[in-house]
Structures are given as structure tokens and as C-alpha cells.
Design a protein around this motif. Sequence first.
Motif, PDB file in Angstrom:
ATOM      1  N   PRO A   1       0.799  -1.237   0.000  1.00 43.81           N
ATOM      2  CA  PRO A   1       0.000   0.000   0.000  1.00 43.81           C
ATOM      3  C   PRO A   1       0.823   1.274   0.000  1.00 43.81           C
ATOM      4  CG  PRO A   1      -0.061  -1.070   2.157  1.00 43.81           C
ATOM      5  CD  PRO A   1       0.595  -2.037   1.210  1.00 43.81           C
ATOM      6  N   ASN A   2       2.070   1.221   0.458  1.00 47.92           N
ATOM      7  CA  ASN A   2       2.915   2.423   0.437  1.00 47.92           C
ATOM      8  C   ASN A   2       3.495   2.700  -0.944  1.00 47.92           C
ATOM      9  OD1 ASN A   2       2.569   2.890   3.211  1.00 47.92           O
ATOM     10  ND2 ASN A   2       4.256   1.526   3.735  1.00 47.92           N
ATOM     11  N   ASP A   3       3.469   1.694  -1.815  1.00 51.96           N
ATOM     12  CA  ASP A   3       4.012   1.837  -3.170  1.00 51.96           C
ATOM     13  C   ASP A   3       2.905   1.950  -4.216  1.00 51.96           C
ATOM     14  OD1 ASP A   3       6.608   1.542  -2.105  1.00 51.96           O
ATOM     15  OD2 ASP A   3       6.387  -0.624  -2.134  1.00 51.96           O
ATOM     16  N   VAL A   4       1.881   1.118  -4.072  1.00 54.29           N
ATOM     17  CA  VAL A   4       0.702   1.169  -4.950  1.00 54.29           C
ATOM     18  C   VAL A   4      -0.516   1.242  -4.042  1.00 54.29           C
ATOM     19  CG1 VAL A   4      -0.623   0.049  -6.770  1.00 54.29           C
ATOM     20  CG2 VAL A   4       1.863  -0.208  -6.706  1.00 54.29           C
ATOM     21  N   LYS A   5      -1.112   2.405  -3.958  1.00 53.51           N
ATOM     22  CA  LYS A   5      -2.219   2.578  -3.019  1.00 53.51           C
ATOM     23  C   LYS A   5      -3.564   2.552  -3.725  1.00 53.51           C
ATOM     24  CE  LYS A   5      -2.422   7.657  -2.874  1.00 53.51           C
ATOM     25  NZ  LYS A   5      -2.333   8.837  -1.981  1.00 53.51           N
ATOM     26  N   ILE A   6      -4.576   2.127  -2.979  1.00 46.10           N
ATOM     27  CA  ILE A   6      -5.947   2.114  -3.478  1.00 46.10           C
ATOM     28  C   ILE A   6      -6.575   3.461  -3.177  1.00 46.10           C
ATOM     29  CG2 ILE A   6      -8.218   1.066  -3.212  1.00 46.10           C
ATOM     30  CD1 ILE A   6      -6.797  -1.570  -2.603  1.00 46.10           C
ATOM     31  N   VAL A   7      -6.981   4.169  -4.221  1.00 45.10           N
ATOM     32  CA  VAL A   7      -7.524   5.514  -4.069  1.00 45.10           C
ATOM     33  C   VAL A   7      -9.010   5.461  -3.755  1.00 45.10           C
ATOM     34  CG1 VAL A   7      -7.879   7.748  -5.193  1.00 45.10           C
ATOM     35  CG2 VAL A   7      -5.772   6.453  -5.618  1.00 45.10           C
TER      36      VAL A   7
ATOM     37  N   MET B   1     -18.645  -0.600  -6.831  1.00 47.91           N
ATOM     38  CA  MET B   1     -19.150  -1.965  -6.886  1.00 47.91           C
ATOM     39  C   MET B   1     -18.399  -2.802  -7.913  1.00 47.91           C
ATOM     40  SD  MET B   1     -21.527  -3.497  -5.149  1.00 47.91           S
ATOM     41  CE  MET B   1     -22.675  -4.881  -5.116  1.00 47.91           C
ATOM     42  N   TYR B   2     -17.950  -2.163  -8.995  1.00 50.56           N
ATOM     43  CA  TYR B   2     -17.352  -2.930 -10.084  1.00 50.56           C
ATOM     44  C   TYR B   2     -15.963  -2.454 -10.489  1.00 50.56           C
ATOM     45  CZ  TYR B   2     -22.114  -4.658 -10.589  1.00 50.56           C
ATOM     46  OH  TYR B   2     -23.332  -5.229 -10.346  1.00 50.56           O
ATOM     47  N   SER B   3     -15.355  -1.550  -9.717  1.00 54.16           N
ATOM     48  CA  SER B   3     -14.044  -1.049 -10.123  1.00 54.16           C
ATOM     49  C   SER B   3     -13.225  -0.593  -8.918  1.00 54.16           C
ATOM     50  CB  SER B   3     -14.199   0.111 -11.113  1.00 54.16           C
ATOM     51  OG  SER B   3     -14.797   1.228 -10.475  1.00 54.16           O
ATOM     52  N   CYS B   4     -11.945  -0.360  -9.186  1.00 58.21           N
ATOM     53  CA  CYS B   4     -11.015   0.113  -8.163  1.00 58.21           C
ATOM     54  C   CYS B   4      -9.988   1.031  -8.827  1.00 58.21           C
ATOM     55  CB  CYS B   4     -10.316  -1.073  -7.486  1.00 58.21           C
ATOM     56  SG  CYS B   4      -8.974  -0.635  -6.365  1.00 58.21           S
ATOM     57  N   LYS B   5      -9.771   2.206  -8.238  1.00 55.65           N
ATOM     58  CA  LYS B   5      -8.779   3.151  -8.752  1.00 55.65           C
ATOM     59  C   LYS B   5      -7.519   3.045  -7.913  1.00 55.65           C
ATOM     60  CE  LYS B   5      -8.044   8.038  -9.910  1.00 55.65           C
ATOM     61  NZ  LYS B   5      -8.630   9.401  -9.867  1.00 55.65           N
ATOM     62  N   ILE B   6      -6.371   2.831  -8.574  1.00 56.68           N
ATOM     63  CA  ILE B   6      -5.098   2.701  -7.869  1.00 56.68           C
ATOM     64  C   ILE B   6      -4.139   3.783  -8.340  1.00 56.68           C
ATOM     65  CG2 ILE B   6      -5.343   0.219  -7.516  1.00 56.68           C
ATOM     66  CD1 ILE B   6      -3.428  -0.227  -9.857  1.00 56.68           C
ATOM     67  N   GLU B   7      -3.122   4.071  -7.502  1.00 48.35           N
ATOM     68  CA  GLU B   7      -2.102   5.078  -7.841  1.00 48.35           C
ATOM     69  C   GLU B   7      -0.724   4.513  -7.550  1.00 48.35           C
ATOM     70  OE1 GLU B   7      -0.614   9.575  -6.565  1.00 48.35           O
ATOM     71  OE2 GLU B   7      -2.445   8.713  -5.696  1.00 48.35           O
ATOM     72  N   ALA B   8       0.201   4.705  -8.492  1.00 51.24           N
ATOM     73  CA  ALA B   8       1.593   4.280  -8.307  1.00 51.24           C
ATOM     74  C   ALA B   8       2.334   5.387  -7.565  1.00 51.24           C
ATOM     75  CB  ALA B   8       2.251   4.012  -9.654  1.00 51.24           C
ATOM     76  N   VAL B   9       2.731   5.105  -6.324  1.00 51.21           N
ATOM     77  CA  VAL B   9       3.373   6.112  -5.484  1.00 51.21           C
ATOM     78  C   VAL B   9       4.870   6.184  -5.738  1.00 51.21           C
ATOM     79  CG1 VAL B   9       3.772   6.869  -3.107  1.00 51.21           C
ATOM     80  CG2 VAL B   9       1.586   5.792  -3.738  1.00 51.21           C
ATOM     81  N   LYS B  10       5.532   5.050  -5.800  1.00 49.12           N
ATOM     82  CA  LYS B  10       6.976   5.029  -6.044  1.00 49.12           C
ATOM     83  C   LYS B  10       7.366   3.711  -6.681  1.00 49.12           C
ATOM     84  CE  LYS B  10       8.008   3.521  -1.318  1.00 49.12           C
ATOM     85  NZ  LYS B  10       8.759   3.842  -0.087  1.00 49.12           N
ATOM     86  N   SER B  11       8.515   3.714  -7.330  1.00 44.93           N
ATOM     87  CA  SER B  11       8.998   2.507  -7.994  1.00 44.93           C
ATOM     88  C   SER B  11       9.673   1.593  -6.983  1.00 44.93           C
ATOM     89  CB  SER B  11       9.983   2.875  -9.111  1.00 44.93           C
ATOM     90  OG  SER B  11      11.082   3.585  -8.584  1.00 44.93           O
ATOM     91  N   PHE B  12       9.760   0.311  -7.302  1.00 43.39           N
ATOM     92  CA  PHE B  12      10.345  -0.681  -6.411  1.00 43.39           C
ATOM     93  C   PHE B  12      10.649  -1.930  -7.219  1.00 43.39           C
ATOM     94  CE2 PHE B  12       5.760  -0.853  -6.405  1.00 43.39           C
ATOM     95  CZ  PHE B  12       5.468  -2.195  -6.614  1.00 43.39           C
TER      96      PHE B  12
END
Length: 245
Positions: free
Chosen positions: A54-60, A64-75
Motif C-alpha cells: 500500500p505504500n508503493d501502490v495505493k488504493i484511491v 461496486m465494479y471497479s477500483c482506482k489505484i495510484e503508483a506512489v513510487k517505484s520498487f
Amino acid sequence: MRKIFFLLLLSLICISNICAETVYMTVGDTKTLSPTVLPTKVLAGQPAWTSSRPNDVKIVSTTMYSCKIEAVKSFSGYATIHCLYYYRELDPTTGQYIYQRSGYVDYNVFVEETEIKSIEISPTNIALNYGETYRMSVTILPSNAKQNVTWSSSNSSVAFVNSNNILGANGYGTAIVTATASNGLSASCTVTVKKEGSGSENSGDNNGDNAQSSTNYDEVDYYYQISKRRMDALRNKAIQQHNKK
């Protein structure tokens, strides 16, 4: 009979669970995941989405049918975005949805490092008095690339920069301090350290706004020595002036 039951159970697992999909992102990117299987199910509540990193790829946000994610840092490696859902199945006898089952969808998310295009130091020339400090300004583009740098000095007995980007003037003369980005690109600044009272001012764009007091300098032992030298110099100067009277 047992073999048939096992094959039936295995087929149900294969139908309910989908193999992990692969997603590639760069730092700062956002992406909406919408598993194609979900609209075909009669969901029993909103799915639960989790990130293994969650610290690298967090759920924004989730729906019901989708999820938005954000790339925080590379690893190194990847983060798994896991979607656990419960759904109802139709009873062929009664024609009603009575069977509740579970399924999941996994996404393996790779966050690629953004390529560094340039690195700059501002100003490129600085004049300090002995014992003064200055907060260096480093600009790495693009802004979502790794911002950490490694500092070096051509003459650390004159000037050097610590890990907090604080330049310390600990000797008289000239030194070139260099900031090197993670991909090897670098930028340099010429530092001139003169004795107090010589009339020199910080050059370039430095109008003294970035000057640091010694109390903000994190190298305590080092700065103790600097303060001691300055006090000794002032005391010797006062003794010389007194003897001239």
C-alpha cells in the motif's frame, strides 16, 4: 465417484478464480481496474480490494465494479492488487438465486522508474564566509522521477554537503560540490569560502534567504568544531587589538 467430484470441484475453482493480470505503471500514474467478470455476477455486497504494497501502490477509491489505484513510487518486484468478491448463483430447480460463492481477481502491478531527463543546481556559484551554511537547491526533471541525489566535494576540507542538502563552509578556499542523480546525471556548483569581513556576499541567486544558522545543521560534532574555531579567532583578534593599545 471421488475422482469425478474432484474434477468438478477443480473446474468450479477455475471458473470462480481468474489468473492474475499484469499491469505496468510509472510513478504518479493512476489506473482504474474493472474486472470483466464482476458485471456477470450477481454480487452479494461490494468487493474488498487490498494492495500487498500500500505504500508503493495505493488504493484511491472503489466502487461496486471497479477500483482506482495510484503508483506512489517505484520498487523491485510487483504489488498484488487483490479483489475478493461474493456472488449468488441461480438454483436451477427453483429459479432463485440462493447459492453464495466467493471468487477473486488478482492484478500484478509493476511500477517502472521514471527516466531522469535533467538535473540542475541553483545557483551555480556561491560565496560564503567561514562557518556559514547554505541550503542547496536541486531540481530533477521530470518531477515524478527519483529525487534523491548523492553529494561529493572536490575539497571537503573547504566545503561539503550533507544528506539534507545543507552546504557547510568549514575551510578557506574554493571547492566544487556535485550532486549526482540515481541514473548518473550530475550538476555542480563552485563554492568560495572567504574570511569574515572580506566584503563578499553570496553570489548567483542567493540573497541570503537560504542561509542556515548553525543550530539547524545536523552535523553536531562538526559544527561544534566550527564554532570553537570562530570563537578562538575572535578571541585572538581581541587580544591583538588590546595589545596594540
